[in-house]
Design an enzyme around this catalytic site. Structure first.
Site, PDB file in Angstrom:
ATOM      1  N   GLN A  23       0.807  -1.222   0.000  1.00 22.76           N
ATOM      2  CA  GLN A  23       0.000   0.000   0.000  1.00 22.76           C
ATOM      3  C   GLN A  23       0.844   1.277   0.000  1.00 22.76           C
ATOM      4  OE1 GLN A  23      -2.622  -1.691   3.371  1.00 22.76           O
ATOM      5  NE2 GLN A  23      -4.036  -0.411   2.225  1.00 22.76           N
ATOM      6  N   ARG A  80       3.878  -0.101  12.960  1.00 28.07           N
ATOM      7  CA  ARG A  80       3.607  -1.416  12.395  1.00 28.07           C
ATOM      8  C   ARG A  80       3.683  -1.314  10.876  1.00 28.07           C
ATOM      9  NH1 ARG A  80      -1.974  -4.000  10.916  1.00 28.07           N
ATOM     10  NH2 ARG A  80      -1.254  -6.039  10.250  1.00 28.07           N
ATOM     11  N   HIS A 126       1.033  -9.274   4.562  1.00 25.26           N
ATOM     12  CA  HIS A 126      -0.115  -8.379   4.411  1.00 25.26           C
ATOM     13  C   HIS A 126      -0.553  -8.458   2.944  1.00 25.26           C
ATOM     14  CE1 HIS A 126      -2.204  -4.779   6.440  1.00 25.26           C
ATOM     15  NE2 HIS A 126      -2.807  -4.938   5.276  1.00 25.26           N
ATOM     16  N   ASN A 172      -1.883 -10.807   8.346  1.00 22.84           N
ATOM     17  CA  ASN A 172      -2.849  -9.737   8.531  1.00 22.84           C
ATOM     18  C   ASN A 172      -4.195 -10.154   7.960  1.00 22.84           C
ATOM     19  OD1 ASN A 172      -3.600  -6.795   9.010  1.00 22.84           O
ATOM     20  ND2 ASN A 172      -4.169  -7.059   6.850  1.00 22.84           N
ATOM     21  N   GLU A 173      -5.220 -10.155   8.795  1.00 22.96           N
ATOM     22  CA  GLU A 173      -6.602 -10.336   8.364  1.00 22.96           C
ATOM     23  C   GLU A 173      -6.800 -11.496   7.395  1.00 22.96           C
ATOM     24  OE1 GLU A 173      -8.266  -6.694   6.908  1.00 22.96           O
ATOM     25  OE2 GLU A 173      -8.069  -5.693   8.831  1.00 22.96           O
ATOM     26  N   ASN A 313      -7.696  -6.004  14.493  1.00 23.18           N
ATOM     27  CA  ASN A 313      -8.015  -4.908  13.573  1.00 23.18           C
ATOM     28  C   ASN A 313      -9.501  -4.635  13.673  1.00 23.18           C
ATOM     29  OD1 ASN A 313      -5.394  -4.937  12.747  1.00 23.18           O
ATOM     30  ND2 ASN A 313      -5.816  -5.419  10.600  1.00 23.18           N
ATOM     31  N   TYR A 315     -12.772  -1.616  12.883  1.00 27.99           N
ATOM     32  CA  TYR A 315     -13.147  -0.357  12.242  1.00 27.99           C
ATOM     33  C   TYR A 315     -14.543   0.139  12.585  1.00 27.99           C
ATOM     34  CZ  TYR A 315      -8.916  -0.491   9.479  1.00 27.99           C
ATOM     35  OH  TYR A 315      -7.607  -0.472   9.109  1.00 27.99           O
ATOM     36  N   GLU A 384      -4.867  -2.271  14.056  1.00 30.87           N
ATOM     37  CA  GLU A 384      -5.409  -1.276  13.125  1.00 30.87           C
ATOM     38  C   GLU A 384      -6.715  -0.735  13.670  1.00 30.87           C
ATOM     39  OE1 GLU A 384      -6.078  -2.478   9.025  1.00 30.87           O
ATOM     40  OE2 GLU A 384      -4.124  -3.451   8.963  1.00 30.87           O
ATOM     41  N   TRP A 434      -4.681   3.189  11.913  1.00 31.30           N
ATOM     42  CA  TRP A 434      -4.590   3.039  10.464  1.00 31.30           C
ATOM     43  C   TRP A 434      -5.092   4.320   9.838  1.00 31.30           C
ATOM     44  CZ3 TRP A 434      -2.296  -0.612   7.539  1.00 31.30           C
ATOM     45  CH2 TRP A 434      -2.455  -0.455   6.145  1.00 31.30           C
ATOM     46  N   GLU A 441      -5.552   1.957  -1.293  1.00 32.42           N
ATOM     47  CA  GLU A 441      -6.595   1.286  -0.531  1.00 32.42           C
ATOM     48  C   GLU A 441      -7.170   0.111  -1.348  1.00 32.42           C
ATOM     49  OE1 GLU A 441      -7.380   0.988   2.427  1.00 32.42           O
ATOM     50  OE2 GLU A 441      -9.448   0.337   2.446  1.00 32.42           O
ATOM     51  N   TRP A 442      -6.290  -0.784  -1.762  1.00 34.73           N
ATOM     52  CA  TRP A 442      -6.668  -2.030  -2.441  1.00 34.73           C
ATOM     53  C   TRP A 442      -7.656  -1.769  -3.582  1.00 34.73           C
ATOM     54  CZ3 TRP A 442      -2.865  -4.945  -1.000  1.00 34.73           C
ATOM     55  CH2 TRP A 442      -2.370  -4.844   0.295  1.00 34.73           C
TER      56      TRP A 442
HETATM   57  C1  PNW Z   1      -7.882  -3.539   6.334  1.00 34.19           C
HETATM   58  N1  PNW Z   1     -13.985  -4.595   4.329  1.00 34.19           N
HETATM   59  O1  PNW Z   1      -8.581  -4.006   5.242  1.00 34.19           O
HETATM   60  C2  PNW Z   1      -6.441  -3.775   5.948  1.00 34.19           C
HETATM   61  O2  PNW Z   1      -5.669  -4.478   6.880  1.00 34.19           O
HETATM   62  C3  PNW Z   1      -5.749  -2.551   5.459  1.00 34.19           C
HETATM   63  O3  PNW Z   1      -4.740  -2.937   4.569  1.00 34.19           O
HETATM   64  C4  PNW Z   1      -6.752  -1.579   4.853  1.00 34.19           C
HETATM   65  O4  PNW Z   1      -6.174  -0.507   4.209  1.00 34.19           O
HETATM   66  C5  PNW Z   1      -7.659  -1.129   5.983  1.00 34.19           C
HETATM   67  O5  PNW Z   1      -8.270  -2.235   6.602  1.00 34.19           O
HETATM   68  C6  PNW Z   1      -8.742  -0.150   5.569  1.00 34.19           C
HETATM   69  O6  PNW Z   1      -9.643  -0.751   4.697  1.00 34.19           O
HETATM   70  C7  PNW Z   1      -9.936  -4.115   5.097  1.00 34.19           C
HETATM   71  O7  PNW Z   1     -14.396  -4.355   3.156  1.00 34.19           O
HETATM   72  C8  PNW Z   1     -10.429  -3.920   3.827  1.00 34.19           C
HETATM   73  O8  PNW Z   1     -14.748  -4.960   5.237  1.00 34.19           O
HETATM   74  C9  PNW Z   1     -11.764  -4.070   3.580  1.00 34.19           C
HETATM   75  C10 PNW Z   1     -12.608  -4.429   4.609  1.00 34.19           C
HETATM   76  C11 PNW Z   1     -12.124  -4.636   5.899  1.00 34.19           C
HETATM   77  C12 PNW Z   1     -10.767  -4.460   6.133  1.00 34.19           C
END
Ligand code: PNW
Length: 487
Positions: A23, A80, A126, A172-173, A313, A315, A384, A434, A441-442
């Site tokens: 990223q 991290r 990751h 990671n995740e 992690n 959110y 995160e 984070w 952002e993927w």
């Molecule tokens: C995490 N969702 O990813 C990752 O660990 C990070 O690399 C990323 O940038 C960050 O969260 C913010 O998105 C996610 O769609 C990506 O639920 C998508 C999801 C959850 C986590």
């Protein structure tokens, strides 16, 4: 608040920021790095918003000093970051050549961080699997090969950085790797049963196989660390799991209430139950039957007890509504709907730029308690936590830099964490926001920003701290206990 004592965090609490290699680094063709599955995935038209890739990203490969300066300016104690496997072993495998330049890059970076007084926390994986391993044997789907190759890669990195790095995260995740990588096809390598999106993939079986193999690879790396490195270097190792809080869509419907636990089991306990309890959750076994792999005794022996800490992690939160019919074959969530509004049309939290993310700080506290009850009050590192801001990418720069929405998010979430520590006795010991800076952002490309630092992609990746970058230290200072022992 009157007589109620203010919540605190322990005096030795460690806080800082997080990023991931693909990223931020860029430099994808430099110094011998091989391609990862994300380099390949980004080349497929339509997969990434705006057609972006990590080719340049924040150019951190050439700007490690700028990144360290940012960390220092924020007052961060820890950072991290993740290691790019294809920089270390360009083709990835245990019999493939090791790339000295890749190793030197991370050795230098770790030295520089330590010189700056910042504690490194290193993620081994990751998501940027060497592309060759996907092509050679199907990557995460091939247990024997993947576990052996990951174990070898982990050993190479422990050897190179082991004396200096004391906090290791294996994966990671894994939920994201499995579900987005092998069910919806939203992430690399893009497998899905939906033939309009991918020629290959079986979303009803592959996610469960990939998850099983990740757990075993995690266990194998932990065994190597504990046997070969920990005795001389000290240090600790764990896995980082993502998971959000769940509230019932209709609090009066027992099926919705039950579905909330099931939601968290399918998201988190899928990985955490084998690690802490040595088995998959009953709800998953019941729904998935023989599509969920069974544990070989030697495999579960590696996995059980393999966390020195729980990497969390987190959110947001969702409302959960139970589905009534039989679960679909492709269902990965536990036969339920994830909703942003409850039965009365009330939103779980404010809207952000990310369609899946609506903040609810109380959910953070509740989930920490839920995890602590289920897993015996493990040491938790929040690896995160952060938010995007609605419309941020289109704002004039002054407005963008004044990210009060993000500051409030951090105030609320860090406050909820202090309540969890003080009132619920949750053993939380570290927090990494984070992210240190806006980055790739993927699948959402560069349109969604998560940074406390603005990155100007049009102007030489110039970094400008936002208000949030300057605010987090003050928030922590107000919670972290100044007096160690009050006993
Ligand atoms: C995490 N969702 O990813 C990752 O660990 C990070 O690399 C990323 O940038 C960050 O969260 C913010 O998105 C996610 O769609 C990506 O639920 C998508 C999801 C959850 C986590």
């Amino acid at each position: 608040m009157g007589s109620i004592e203010q919540s605190i965090l322990p005096a030795d609490f460690l806080w800082g920021f997080a990023t991931a290699a693909y990223q931020i680094e860029g430099g994808t063709n430099e110094d011998g790095r091989g391609p990862s599955i994300w380099d390949t995935f980004c080349k497929i038209p339509g997969k990434i918003a705006g057609g972006g890739s990590g080719d340049v990203a924040c150019d951190s490969y050439h700007r490690t000093h700028e990144d360290i300066d940012l960390l220092k300016a924020c007052g961060a104690q820890a950072y991290r970051f993740s290691i790019s496997w294809p920089r270390i072993i360009p083709q990835g495998g245990r019999n493939d050549p090791i790339n000295k330049k890749g190793i030197q890059f991370y050795q230098q970076f770790v030295d520089d961080l330590i010189d700056a007084g910042i504690t490194p926390m290193v993620t081994l994986f990751h998501w940027d699997l060497p592309d060759e391993l996907d092509k050679r044997y199907g990557g995460l789907l091939n247990k024997e090969e993947f576990v052996a190759d990951f174990a070898n890669y982990a050993r190479v990195v422990f050897q190179a950085l082991g004396p200096k790095v004391k906090h290791w995260i294996t994966f990671n995740e894994p939920w994201c790797s499995c579900v987005f990588g092998y069910n919806t096809g939203y992430f690399a390598p893009g497998h899905t049963s939906d033939r309009s999106k991918s020629e290959i993939g079986n979303g009803s079986t592959e996610p469960w196989i990939a998850g099983h193999n990740i757990l075993i690879a995690h266990g194998a790396a932990v065994k190597i660390y504990r046997e070969e490195f920990k005795p001389s270097f000290g240090g600790e190792i764990g896995i980082t799991l993502n998971g959000d809080w769940a509230e019932p869509w209709d609090p009066e419907n027992p099926a919705d209430i039950e579905a909330c636990d099931r939601k968290i089991e399918f998201a988190i306990s899928w990985f955490a139950d084998p690690i802490y309890h040595g088995k998959y959750p009953d709800s998953m076994i019941k729904q998935l039957g023989d599509r969920l792999p069974t544990w070989e005794p030697e495999d579960i022996a590696l996995v059980l007890g393999s966390n020195d800490f729980y990497g969390m992690n987190h959110y947001c939160a969702n409302y959960i509504r139970a589905k009534t019919g039989e679960p679909e074959l492709e269902d990965i969530a536990g036969n339920l709907e994830l909703l942003l509004e409850d039965k009365n049309g009330c939103s779980i939290g404010p809207i952000t730029q990310s369609p899946w993310l609506r903040p609810s700080a109380i959910g953070f506290r509740k989930l920490m308690k839920w995890l602590s009850d289920r897993y015996g009050y493990p040491k938790i590192y929040v690896t995160e936590n952060g938010t995007s801001v609605l419309g941020e990418n289109d704002m004039p720069i002054d407005e963008l830099l004044d990210d009060e929405f993000r500051v409030q998010y951090f105030r609320d979430y860090i406050g909820a964490m202090a309540d969890a520590y003080t009132i619920d006795r949750v053993n939380v010991r570290a927090y990494l926001a984070w992210s240190l800076m806006d980055n790739f952002e993927w699948a959402e490309g560069y349109e969604t920003r998560f940074g406390v630092t603005y990155v100007d992609y049009e102007n030489d990746q110039k970094r400008i701290p936002k208000k949030s970058a300057k605010s987090i230290k003050g928030i922590f200072d107000s919670y972290i206990d100044k007096v160690e022992a009050k006993l």
